[in-house]
Design a protein around this motif. Sequence first.
Motif, mmCIF file in Angstrom:
data_model
loop_
_atom_site.group_PDB
_atom_site.id
_atom_site.type_symbol
_atom_site.label_atom_id
_atom_site.label_comp_id
_atom_site.label_asym_id
_atom_site.label_seq_id
_atom_site.Cartn_x
_atom_site.Cartn_y
_atom_site.Cartn_z
ATOM 1 N N VAL A 280 0.847 -1.195 0.000
ATOM 2 C CA VAL A 280 0.000 0.000 0.000
ATOM 3 C C VAL A 280 0.883 1.245 0.000
ATOM 4 N N GLU A 281 1.931 1.198 0.810
ATOM 5 C CA GLU A 281 2.820 2.351 0.921
ATOM 6 C C GLU A 281 3.530 2.635 -0.406
ATOM 7 N N ILE A 282 3.951 1.563 -1.080
ATOM 8 C CA ILE A 282 4.636 1.741 -2.361
ATOM 9 C C ILE A 282 3.689 2.333 -3.405
ATOM 10 N N ILE A 283 2.445 1.826 -3.424
ATOM 11 C CA ILE A 283 1.495 2.264 -4.450
ATOM 12 C C ILE A 283 0.951 3.655 -4.144
ATOM 13 N N SER A 284 0.542 3.877 -2.879
ATOM 14 C CA SER A 284 -0.132 5.135 -2.532
ATOM 15 C C SER A 284 0.798 6.171 -1.934
ATOM 16 N N GLY A 285 2.016 5.774 -1.625
ATOM 17 C CA GLY A 285 2.945 6.703 -1.024
ATOM 18 C C GLY A 285 2.779 6.843 0.483
ATOM 19 N N GLU A 286 1.716 6.227 1.030
ATOM 20 C CA GLU A 286 1.470 6.323 2.473
ATOM 21 C C GLU A 286 0.481 5.233 2.863
ATOM 22 N N VAL A 287 0.405 4.966 4.171
ATOM 23 C CA VAL A 287 -0.626 4.086 4.706
ATOM 24 C C VAL A 287 -1.463 4.913 5.666
ATOM 25 N N ALA A 288 -2.761 5.043 5.347
ATOM 26 C CA ALA A 288 -3.614 5.873 6.190
ATOM 27 C C ALA A 288 -3.710 5.271 7.588
ATOM 28 N N GLN A 289 -3.672 6.158 8.588
ATOM 29 C CA GLN A 289 -3.757 5.700 9.972
ATOM 30 C C GLN A 289 -5.169 5.865 10.500
ATOM 31 N N TRP A 290 -5.564 4.940 11.360
ATOM 32 C CA TRP A 290 -6.883 5.046 11.957
ATOM 33 C C TRP A 290 -6.855 6.019 13.129
ATOM 34 N N SER A 291 -7.917 6.809 13.253
ATOM 35 C CA SER A 291 -8.079 7.600 14.473
ATOM 36 C C SER A 291 -9.561 7.608 14.797
ATOM 37 N N GLU A 292 -9.875 7.882 16.029
ATOM 38 C CA GLU A 292 -11.270 7.889 16.491
ATOM 39 C C GLU A 292 -12.121 8.763 15.573
ATOM 40 N N GLY A 293 -13.237 8.223 15.114
ATOM 41 C CA GLY A 293 -14.131 8.989 14.270
ATOM 42 C C GLY A 293 -13.762 8.984 12.794
ATOM 43 N N THR A 297 -16.900 4.625 5.812
ATOM 44 C CA THR A 297 -18.007 4.230 4.940
ATOM 45 C C THR A 297 -17.531 3.667 3.612
ATOM 46 N N GLU A 298 -16.489 4.237 3.051
ATOM 47 C CA GLU A 298 -16.044 3.822 1.721
ATOM 48 C C GLU A 298 -14.559 3.438 1.765
ATOM 49 N N PRO A 299 -14.214 2.194 1.452
ATOM 50 C CA PRO A 299 -12.800 1.781 1.481
ATOM 51 C C PRO A 299 -11.948 2.643 0.555
ATOM 52 N N GLN A 300 -10.719 2.922 0.977
ATOM 53 C CA GLN A 300 -9.809 3.775 0.215
ATOM 54 C C GLN A 300 -8.554 2.985 -0.162
ATOM 55 N N PRO A 301 -7.918 3.378 -1.284
ATOM 56 C CA PRO A 301 -6.728 2.651 -1.744
ATOM 57 C C PRO A 301 -5.570 2.705 -0.754
ATOM 58 N N ASN A 302 -5.524 3.758 0.085
ATOM 59 C CA ASN A 302 -4.385 3.875 0.994
ATOM 60 C C ASN A 302 -4.638 3.234 2.364
ATOM 61 N N TRP A 303 -5.680 2.416 2.457
ATOM 62 C CA TRP A 303 -5.957 1.735 3.722
ATOM 63 C C TRP A 303 -4.968 0.592 3.927
ATOM 64 N N LYS A 390 3.937 -3.528 -9.052
ATOM 65 C CA LYS A 390 5.164 -3.681 -9.839
ATOM 66 C C LYS A 390 5.558 -2.342 -10.466
ATOM 67 N N ASN A 391 4.579 -1.647 -11.068
ATOM 68 C CA ASN A 391 4.863 -0.363 -11.714
ATOM 69 C C ASN A 391 5.324 0.683 -10.710
ATOM 70 N N ALA A 392 4.669 0.721 -9.557
ATOM 71 C CA ALA A 392 5.042 1.706 -8.539
ATOM 72 C C ALA A 392 6.424 1.403 -7.990
ATOM 73 N N ALA A 393 6.721 0.120 -7.791
ATOM 74 C CA ALA A 393 8.011 -0.270 -7.217
ATOM 75 C C ALA A 393 9.141 0.053 -8.188
ATOM 76 N N ALA A 394 8.825 -0.040 -9.491
ATOM 77 C CA ALA A 394 9.847 0.223 -10.510
ATOM 78 C C ALA A 394 10.331 1.669 -10.446
ATOM 79 N N LYS A 395 9.480 2.540 -9.883
ATOM 80 C CA LYS A 395 9.854 3.955 -9.828
ATOM 81 C C LYS A 395 10.648 4.294 -8.570
ATOM 82 N N LEU A 396 10.745 3.345 -7.637
ATOM 83 C CA LEU A 396 11.480 3.621 -6.393
ATOM 84 C C LEU A 396 12.973 3.621 -6.637
#
Length: 587
Positions: A280-293, A297-303, A390-396
């Motif tokens: 997820v981190e390679i593709i989205s550049g980050e991993v979203a963190q959970w916080s209260e609230g 409702t809608e799953p996101q690519p950076n989850w 694979k494509n995202a990793a190739a750019k690292l």
Amino acid sequence: MSADLKTDPIVQMEKIVSLCKRRGFIYQSSEIYGGIGGFWDYGPLGAELKRNLREAWWRTMTREREDVVGLDATIIMHPNIWKASGHVDTFSDPMADCLLTQKRFRADHVDLQSGMVFKFTGATGDEGSKSDVPFAVLVQPGKPRESALKVAKQFYELRAVKNPVPTGGETGEKVENTRAYNPENGAQLTEPRPFNLMFRTYVGPTATDADMAYLRPETAQAIFAQFKNVFDSSRVKVPFGICQIGKAFRNEVTPKNFTFRSREFEQMELEFFIKPDEAVEIISGEVAQWSEGADLTEPQPNWGWQLWHRYWVDQRTKFYQSIGLGDVLEYYWQTPDDLAHYARACVDILCQFPFGTEELEGIAARGDFDLSQHMKHSTKTQEVFDEDLKNAAAKLTPEQKEALIQKRLAAEASKAKGEPTPEADVRAWFERLFKGSYVPHVIEPSAGLDRLALAVIAKAFSETEKVDEKGKKEVITVLRLHPRIAPIKAGVFPLLKNKPELVAKAREVYALLKKHMNCFYDETASIGRRYARQDEAGTPFGITVDFETLGEKGPELQDTVTVRERDSNEQHRIKISELLGWLQARL
RNA sequence: GCGGGUGUAGCUCAGUGGUAGAGCACUUCCUUGCCAAGGAAGAUGUCGCGCGUUCGAAUCGCGUCACCCGCUCCA
């Protein structure tokens, strides 16, 4: 005049068991042969209720979603599945009992002890009483034989020897690091006996050990075992889930609490496969963190796994709310100590039963443990290929890659449980990841259908005391089941059965509704009694054909019926032509 | 697996050695104009199961099965 009756939990459960049998929800299995412990059958109403619950789950979990597909696997599978999953080892705990107090111990969990063991061969007592049962006692080093004798006397007294004089055991025998004696009193324990909770059977006619198979103790493993087939044949992409409903079997030591813990039961499980956080981190550049609230409702690519886990807890909660259990739920977040070594998080959704607040569903984040185990044991790869990755990793850059690896190595080093993964393995894993391949991680919401059925019955069970005009007290039982899951949706009644016009019209209404929902036609006894019968069965609506229906009170009421609501006793005048739509809007 | 309790009609229960019972439920008929109404008639039991004691066992004894409670267990 009515008042809620509050009774103690045991009486409450007895009433529920009694209602279940009386109305045909749940019977004891094999009852005419004396019953068989831990097995229960569902009668006509129970079968409908269970089917409604099962279908509500199936609809919610797969039909209404784009990202979950279904599976229906066999109960008996290759025995190696249970070796890979760990059930062969962890489902067989050796147990030992104290010969004096009968207290039971996990044989491998008894504290190690050292000391002197006195072995007695038996005992003689007053009035010719005697025993030949051998017995041994462990005493702390330096303690006299008398302290062993005291325990032995108690042991032989229990065996009906009066004023026993134990024989033998004149001298102690030095023993070190044993688990064979009760640490609390030194009394000998029985030999450890294995308790394997998996039912065994034999595939093929010869019944040798080579043919031994198990009845599945959970449905989940079939999903893992078929993961690759589903993935390759269903045009799904991670993240996606596979769900299954089916029977599972556990040879419980103590089945209890009616159907709550039984030996044959039905599970509803989802394995929701997600990308590892690193992907997820390679593709989205980050991993979203959970916080209260957080918005779930809608799953996101950076989850990452944490948000997916929270998401499923939220989804499952909404499901329970939709069938009327919203206000009896509780949650237990397992602490790091509770967690199995492979689990990252696990929350139990608990429900209030008369016998206590008990688990209805567990939602675990299990990492890639299961698929990896099967990959290891079957030697078949369980990896998926992810082109975005694979494509995202190739750019690292090499530095960015190394940073990811170092982050993971640091996490491994500070791991609370289990051995850190060796650096070489971590590097090999990243090597595959950078090429777009990984074993998916999994979030597992696992629910018990039988306990869910029991939960909704227990929640719906309601007794009120009513005093009629003559001062006679009566206990009114109503099963306030959510209309969506009620076994019978509507009762259809002619107001009076000796008026053929009423009966004919009621049969007509019944025939109309029956094609669309489970209905019950009843013309015997007074209308009030018929309402009461349906109240006990949990039927949410009563439909009465009366003289207005026939047009005797004017043409504007012709072809309307009385619809009576179970929970409020309210009555509505509904046109027969609009009846089906009216009911369907409320189910 | 251990300890305690329970087991009699579909349900709830009474019945302590001498003809198997009650209430509710159920079936049929009559009656009945909306929340368990009334009347009449009827059907329903291997007294959990087995063995024993006894002239005779639902009742006493032993064993066994099931359920409930408590231990224990519940990856």
